[in-house]
Motif scaffolding. Structure first.
Motif, PDB file in Angstrom:
ATOM      1  N   GLN A 121    -126.661 -18.905  41.336  1.00 18.35           N
ATOM      2  CA  GLN A 121    -127.134 -19.772  40.258  1.00 18.35           C
ATOM      3  C   GLN A 121    -128.610 -20.120  40.460  1.00 18.35           C
ATOM      4  O   GLN A 121    -129.384 -20.151  39.496  1.00 18.35           O
ATOM      5  N   LYS A 164    -131.725 -18.849  37.865  1.00 16.30           N
ATOM      6  CA  LYS A 164    -132.712 -19.760  37.280  1.00 16.30           C
ATOM      7  C   LYS A 164    -134.139 -19.241  37.440  1.00 16.30           C
ATOM      8  O   LYS A 164    -135.027 -19.599  36.668  1.00 16.30           O
ATOM      9  N   SER A 219    -125.167 -16.994  33.422  1.00 14.33           N
ATOM     10  CA  SER A 219    -124.914 -18.179  34.237  1.00 14.33           C
ATOM     11  C   SER A 219    -124.045 -17.806  35.428  1.00 14.33           C
ATOM     12  O   SER A 219    -123.022 -17.123  35.274  1.00 14.33           O
ATOM     13  N   THR A 242    -120.639 -19.339  34.941  1.00 12.15           N
ATOM     14  CA  THR A 242    -119.813 -18.565  34.006  1.00 12.15           C
ATOM     15  C   THR A 242    -119.275 -17.309  34.666  1.00 12.15           C
ATOM     16  O   THR A 242    -118.108 -16.943  34.490  1.00 12.15           O
ATOM     17  N   GLN A 277    -126.420 -29.360  36.899  1.00 10.61           N
ATOM     18  CA  GLN A 277    -126.955 -28.749  35.686  1.00 10.61           C
ATOM     19  C   GLN A 277    -128.479 -28.795  35.632  1.00 10.61           C
ATOM     20  O   GLN A 277    -129.081 -28.508  34.595  1.00 10.61           O
ATOM     21  N   ASN A 293    -120.436 -26.253  34.455  1.00 12.85           N
ATOM     22  CA  ASN A 293    -121.580 -26.077  33.570  1.00 12.85           C
ATOM     23  C   ASN A 293    -121.946 -27.365  32.844  1.00 12.85           C
ATOM     24  O   ASN A 293    -123.099 -27.551  32.448  1.00 12.85           O
TER      25      ASN A 293
END
Length: 453
Positions: free
Chosen positions: A33, A37, A45, A48, A340, A412
């Motif tokens: 993750q 980014k 994601s 996800t 998040q 998420n």
């Protein structure tokens, strides 16, 4: 080599194979993750992806025993490991379509891999060695958290942005490590069983072990389809046994905890601007300390299980208390919006001034508590369902993976305090349910011993 020595050798090889594979995969899950980014023009994601993996994992667990019955656990683990390696390799040159396609494939591979692992563990153990062997395997597996995350810390120390070269170097290395682990499975040998049980006659231990259909003394060999169908039926029947229904809640809790320590917590630490420029590198240190906790728990509560006269319940209770302490410290120390937060991180503060030492001590507690639950679950399932180990471990992974998939989905959107609250409630209910299952197993064993007198 004696039968006991061969069985122990198989457990050690199994542990080292998984250690290398999950050095790569768990490190990948811990950082993906954060890596995503840093990518431009990539809308995927990591949460996800992990939700897809564990969703497919859960659905595939009902057919995994059939695959293991037909292919055999050795080849099942090898080919599943190749799918893990392919998933890691996607990050060398990430594309959204390949990222999510690999997520689906590794979800199926995970179901087959862990069902085969449970089968190999059970057939190389006895009633008296299952606890020890579970601990040895668990400790070796959790060394993966140490080596992989140490590498991440050394590679990313002082970096506030992950460059393309940094990313490619890390994931090429992880892919090679995973492939080496896959090939180690070919060193596992067929154990010497003194008296094969009916279940051992119905499902292969290693490729080529089934009785020759032309043998005069043995029963005719069943078709592969018959073996696969029988394994599927056994897995379905496992769900409605009293022991498995009671163990369902603690297994579900381990799925939620797995999501939190393997995907969410590292991301939270990396997002804390108040931890300074080393925040990204601290993800690796956090993973190392989770691994230290896992290894310590696997050694103390697994390897030394044979000398424990109090049973499994005190270990599970200790795991719950350790996790409660970790959750409380994280609640006080980590910003509520950290799961998040964007790549730039978050400047928010929770209830105390963010402290790196507290954050890393919480990592250690997460690993220690998780090992308490998992070593005892492996022990009790291997003991109760020894005669049908592959379907039993498939059900175990089905429940664990479906809750992990749900947890990655809500990660998420759900802020940190609410995620911690869910863990607290589920952990309490899971511990009570485990206590009941353990008391039931003890009562049945006493009745059996009485009948033998």
């Amino acid at each position: 080599m004696t039968p006991e020595g061969k069985a122990m050798s198989n457990i050690v090889v199994l542990g080292f194979g998984f250690m290398l594979m999950f050095t790569a995969f768990q490190t990948c899950g811990n950082i993906e993750q954060t890596v995503i980014k840093s990518l431009n023009n990539f809308t995927g994601s990591g949460y996800t992806s992990m939700s897809i993996i564990y969703g497919v994992f859960s659905a595939s667990n009902m057919v995994a025993p059939s695959v293991v019955a037909v292919v055999g656990p050795q080849l099942s683990m090898f080919f599943s490991g190749l799918l893990y390696s392919a998933y890691i390799a996607v990050f060398i040159q990430p594309r959204q379509w390949s990222f999510y396609t690999a997520s689906v494939l590794v979800g199926f591979g995970a179901a087959v891999l862990w069902t085969a692992q449970g089968n190999v563990l059970a057939i190389n153990s006895t009633d008296t060695t299952i606890g020890r062997n579970s601990g040895i395997f668990w400790a070796l597996l959790q060394f993966s958290l140490f080596f992989g995350n140490l590498y991440i810390y050394l590679a990313w120390h002082g970096h506030d942005h992950i460059s393309e070269k940094d990313r490619q170097t890390v994931f090429i290395t992880l892919t090679v490590i995973s492939l080496v682990g896959c090939f180690l499975f070919f060193l596992i040998r067929k154990p010497d069983a003194a008296e094969p049980t009916p279940s051992e006659a119905s499902e292969p231990v290693l490729p080529g072990e089934s009785t020759d259909s032309t043998s005069i003394s043995g029963p005719p060999r069943r078709s592969l389809w018959s073996q696969a169908l029988d394994a599927f039926r056994k897995a379905c029947k496992m769900f409605v046994t009293k022991e498995m229904m009671l163990l369902g809640m603690p297994i579900a809790y381990t799925g939620l905890a797995l999501t939190f320590y393997s995907g969410v917590y590292g991301t939270c630490i990396g997002a804390m601007v108040r931890f300074g420029n080393d925040a990204k590198g601290l993800i690796g240190i956090s993973g190392i300390l989770i691994g230290v906790g896992e290894i310590l728990g696997g050694g103390v509560f697994g390897i030394l299980n044979g000398g424990n006269q109090l049973g499994r319940n005190p270990v599970v209770l200790l795991g719950l208390l350790v996790h409660y302490l970790a959750f409380y410290l994280i609640f006080l120390n980590i910003s509520p919006d950290a799961p998040q937060a964007p790549e730039a991180g978050t400047n928010m503060q929770a209830y105390i001034t963010p402290n790196v030492g507290v954050a890393l001590f919480s990592s250690f507690l997460l690993g220690l508590g998780d090992s308490c639950f998992n070593t005892q679950l492996l022990s009790i399932i291997g003991f109760v369902f020894k005669e049908d180990s592959a379907p039993a471990f498939a059900v175990f992974k089905f429940i664990q993976s479906i809750t992990a998939a749900v947890a990655f989905s809500y990660s998420n959107v759900l802020r940190l305090p609410w995620q911690l609250l869910l863990l607290v409630v589920t952990g309490f209910l899971g511990t009570l349910s485990f206590f009941t299952a353990e008391w039931l197993v003890i009562a049945k064993r006493r009745n059996t011993d009485f009948d033998r007198i």
